[in-house]
Design an enzyme around this catalytic site. Structure first.
Site, mmCIF file in Angstrom:
data_model
loop_
_atom_site.group_PDB
_atom_site.id
_atom_site.type_symbol
_atom_site.label_atom_id
_atom_site.label_comp_id
_atom_site.label_asym_id
_atom_site.label_seq_id
_atom_site.Cartn_x
_atom_site.Cartn_y
_atom_site.Cartn_z
ATOM 1 N N ARG A 48 60.770 35.617 36.959
ATOM 2 C CA ARG A 48 61.585 34.912 35.956
ATOM 3 C C ARG A 48 62.559 35.828 35.219
ATOM 4 N NH1 ARG A 48 57.552 31.638 32.292
ATOM 5 N NH2 ARG A 48 56.589 33.666 32.492
ATOM 6 N N LYS A 146 44.227 35.523 45.743
ATOM 7 C CA LYS A 146 43.078 35.113 44.959
ATOM 8 C C LYS A 146 43.307 35.439 43.478
ATOM 9 C CE LYS A 146 39.742 37.925 43.952
ATOM 10 N NZ LYS A 146 40.118 39.020 43.034
ATOM 11 N N HIS A 176 41.579 40.502 50.200
ATOM 12 C CA HIS A 176 42.053 41.755 50.794
ATOM 13 C C HIS A 176 40.925 42.587 51.399
ATOM 14 C CE1 HIS A 176 41.033 43.640 46.913
ATOM 15 N NE2 HIS A 176 41.077 44.795 47.532
ATOM 16 N N LYS A 180 40.518 45.354 55.111
ATOM 17 C CA LYS A 180 40.159 46.778 55.068
ATOM 18 C C LYS A 180 39.671 47.230 56.445
ATOM 19 C CE LYS A 180 38.879 46.954 50.187
ATOM 20 N NZ LYS A 180 39.520 48.049 49.514
ATOM 21 N N GLU A 214 32.682 49.857 40.979
ATOM 22 C CA GLU A 214 33.975 50.432 40.595
ATOM 23 C C GLU A 214 33.796 51.348 39.398
ATOM 24 O OE1 GLU A 214 37.565 47.760 40.989
ATOM 25 O OE2 GLU A 214 36.028 46.314 40.427
ATOM 26 N N HIS A 238 35.096 38.693 47.589
ATOM 27 C CA HIS A 238 34.834 39.911 48.359
ATOM 28 C C HIS A 238 33.362 40.053 48.792
ATOM 29 C CE1 HIS A 238 38.788 40.678 47.036
ATOM 30 N NE2 HIS A 238 38.517 41.299 45.909
ATOM 31 N N LYS A 338 32.132 46.785 37.016
ATOM 32 C CA LYS A 338 33.177 47.726 36.595
ATOM 33 C C LYS A 338 32.523 48.810 35.749
ATOM 34 C CE LYS A 338 37.178 44.880 37.134
ATOM 35 N NZ LYS A 338 37.816 45.495 38.311
HETATM 36 C C1 BG6 Z 1 40.390 42.667 43.165
HETATM 37 C C2 BG6 Z 1 39.798 42.394 41.813
HETATM 38 O O1 BG6 Z 1 40.351 41.522 43.973
HETATM 39 O O2 BG6 Z 1 39.651 43.713 43.811
HETATM 40 C C3 BG6 Z 1 39.800 43.662 40.970
HETATM 41 O O3 BG6 Z 1 40.566 41.394 41.179
HETATM 42 C C4 BG6 Z 1 39.108 44.792 41.711
HETATM 43 O O4 BG6 Z 1 39.162 43.429 39.721
HETATM 44 C C5 BG6 Z 1 39.683 44.939 43.114
HETATM 45 O O5 BG6 Z 1 39.328 45.980 40.966
HETATM 46 C C6 BG6 Z 1 38.895 45.945 43.918
HETATM 47 O O6 BG6 Z 1 39.536 46.195 45.132
HETATM 48 P P1 BG6 Z 1 39.437 47.586 45.866
HETATM 49 O O7 BG6 Z 1 40.255 47.404 47.097
HETATM 50 O O8 BG6 Z 1 39.980 48.625 44.949
HETATM 51 O O9 BG6 Z 1 37.986 47.798 46.150
#
Ligand code: BG6
Length: 487
Positions: A48, A146, A176, A180, A214, A238, A338
């Site tokens: 935008r 997502k 995603h 991988k 993470e 995931h 996290k």
């Molecule tokens: C995303 C989440 O889909 O995946 C994030 O929204 C997360 O919160 C991320 O940090 C982790 O992905 P990766 O590839 O870094 O393991």
């Protein structure tokens, strides 16, 4: 070198956002540098903001320099940037789409990929406006990032509305993790080798653990995260996808629907976690201040854009059961969070003990009969078996057979988004979620949230830099097991 793809147009909605600048543009740059994106393809950032093409390219360059680091090369950038353009479009304003249609008027015969990296509440109106402006051609594809919805009902509605414009074969729902390299390798391990298949079942496997840990906190996504939480941000997609790949039956072929049919069967066989189950089979956590790798970090409630009395979970652990002949009685323990101690994505398969031991029990408390498939940060496969300790007597000791895939192949493995973006251009749906898969995943997730609400199950606090709340150790401990990294 990858084969060059026929020219295409890619329109990145949410073009100034985090995902586009941090992941998609660097991924496209890399594919261009590898020679896969021909000069005459066009990539539009769409947002935008009132920006000129030059301003957008300058922003994109800054982002690519930051995220590609030493990989960034000025000449490659100059060549890549010739394909880049910007269009100012408000998702809800039909006339904004007309200018886009005019710019693409002579390119209707090319593959056209619309990547929606916006809030999913905008997916329907963007689709409708694209169609009304005549931008949707038979060669168009739409990529939905997502989270798609936030429960069964909202996901169904979005799928329905997008489905009025695009048919299912044109819809690429991204997770995603499926892109991988390591996740693909898991498929190779399971379905490229006859060795594991006979072992992959109840009676031979005691339990399976899936950890996606993470070190990062919520970063700049506080507002989004506080409305989402770990269950919806990570487990719904995931972790369940990893679980599917671990647990699915061998598909008849690698065709998209053959693979997706098998994953769907796993999702539909997940035993529902309803009502009081949430108290015994799930753990919610939220980090408080602590330190990760020696660096002090604030607690979740002190992060930017987080409501000070938020009860959003940043950690989830679950005991999952799959009601099939193959998996009856084999618990799958899932865990994600996290601000944990390490960045680690790992699948751990613990095989059964021998039915009749003839040797003395090993003195070491270290577990043997383990297959550890590590997906991140490094990619490795380790099988721990018992071997005889050298010397007199028959004393056994766990030893590891280890394969470091990075070392073995010595090439940069391509990033998930590089693969997935190129798959959308090629028209390969294998690594994308089908509508029924997404629906099944939400149907399993929603009752967990409902249970938490019903029993007022607040997240238990854990110190940033730990492995999560102690209740997560208790969850697996009640069955006589422990998390792989927490002996
Ligand atoms: C995303 C989440 O889909 O995946 C994030 O929204 C997360 O919160 C991320 O940090 C982790 O992905 P990766 O590839 O870094 O393991």
């Amino acid at each position: 070198m990858a084969a060059i793809l026929p020219r295409f147009d890619m329109l990145l909605f949410g073009g100034t956002g985090d995902l586009v600048t941090r992941k998609l543009l660097p991924a496209l740059y890399r594919r261009h540098a590898e020679g896969q994106v021909c000069e005459d393809s066009r990539i539009y950032g769409i947002a935008r903001s009132q920006l000129t093409r030059a301003e957008y390219i300058a922003q994109a360059e800054a982002a690519c320099r930051e995220f590609l680091g030493a990989e960034f090369d000025a000449d490659t950038w100059t060549a890549f940037s010739r394909s880049l353009d910007y269009a100012r479009v408000d998702a809800g304003t039909p006339t904004d789409f007309s200018a886009l249609a005019a710019a693409l008027a002579d390119r209707a015969g090319l593959v056209r990929v619309f990547f929606f990296s916006t809030a999913s509440t905008l997916f329907a109106s963007i689709s409708q406006n694209l169609a009304a402006a005549g931008l949707v051609t038979p060669l168009s594809r739409v990529v939905l990032e997502k989270p798609l919805g936030n429960d069964v009902a909202s996901a169904e509605l979005i799928n329905h509305e997008v489905g009025l414009i695009f048919n299912e074969k044109q819809i690429y729902r991204i997770d995603h993790y499926l892109g991988k390299e390591a996740v693909q390798n898991l498929m190779a391990l399971r379905f490229g080798n006859a060795l594991f298949e006979p072992l992959w079942r109840r009676g031979l496997i005691k339990h399976v653990q899936i950890t996606v840990a993470e070190e990062l906190g919520v970063e700049r996504r506080g507002q989004f995260y506080d409305n989402t939480g770990a269950l919806r941000d990570m487990v719904q997609n995931h972790l369940l996808q990893l679980l599917c790949i671990m647990a699915m039956e061998p598909p008849a072929s690698s065709d998209p629907d053959a693979v997706r049919d098998e994953k769907l069967k796993v999702l539909r066989a997940l035993r529902p976690l309803r009502d009081r189950d949430v108290l015994t089979k799930t753990v919610r956590g939220q980090y408080r201040a602590g330190s990760v790798r020696g660096v002090a970090v604030p607690g979740y409630l002190d992060e930017a854009d987080i409501s000070p009395d938020s009860t959003t979970e940043t950690f989830v652990a679950l005991k999952v059961e799959i009601d099939t002949w193959r998996w009856a009685g084999v618990p799958f323990y899932l865990r994600t969070g996290k601000r944990l101690q390490d960045r680690l994505t790992e699948l751990v398969v613990t095989f059964d003990d021998v039915p009749h031991p003839i040797f003395e029990k090993p003195a070491s408390s270290e577990a043997a009969n383990l297959l550890v498939i590590r997906l991140q940060p490094d990619e490795s496969i380790t099988l721990t078996i018992l071997a005889k300790n050298p010397g007199e007597g028959m004393r056994l000791k766990p030893v590891s057979l280890s394969l470091d895939l990075g070392e073995t192949f010595k090439t940069r493995s391509i990033d998930a988004y590089e693969r997935l973006l190129m798959d959308t251009v090629k028209g390969n749906l294998t690594l994308f979620m089908r509508r029924d898969e997404l629906d099944a995943a939400w149907r399993w997730i929603d009752p967990i949230r409902a249970g938490w609400q019903e029993f007022d199950e607040k997240p238990k606090s854990y110190i940033a830099g730990s492995w999560g709340p102690s209740a997560a150790s208790a969850l697996i401990g009640r069955d006589g097991f422990e998390w792989h990294d927490e002996p």
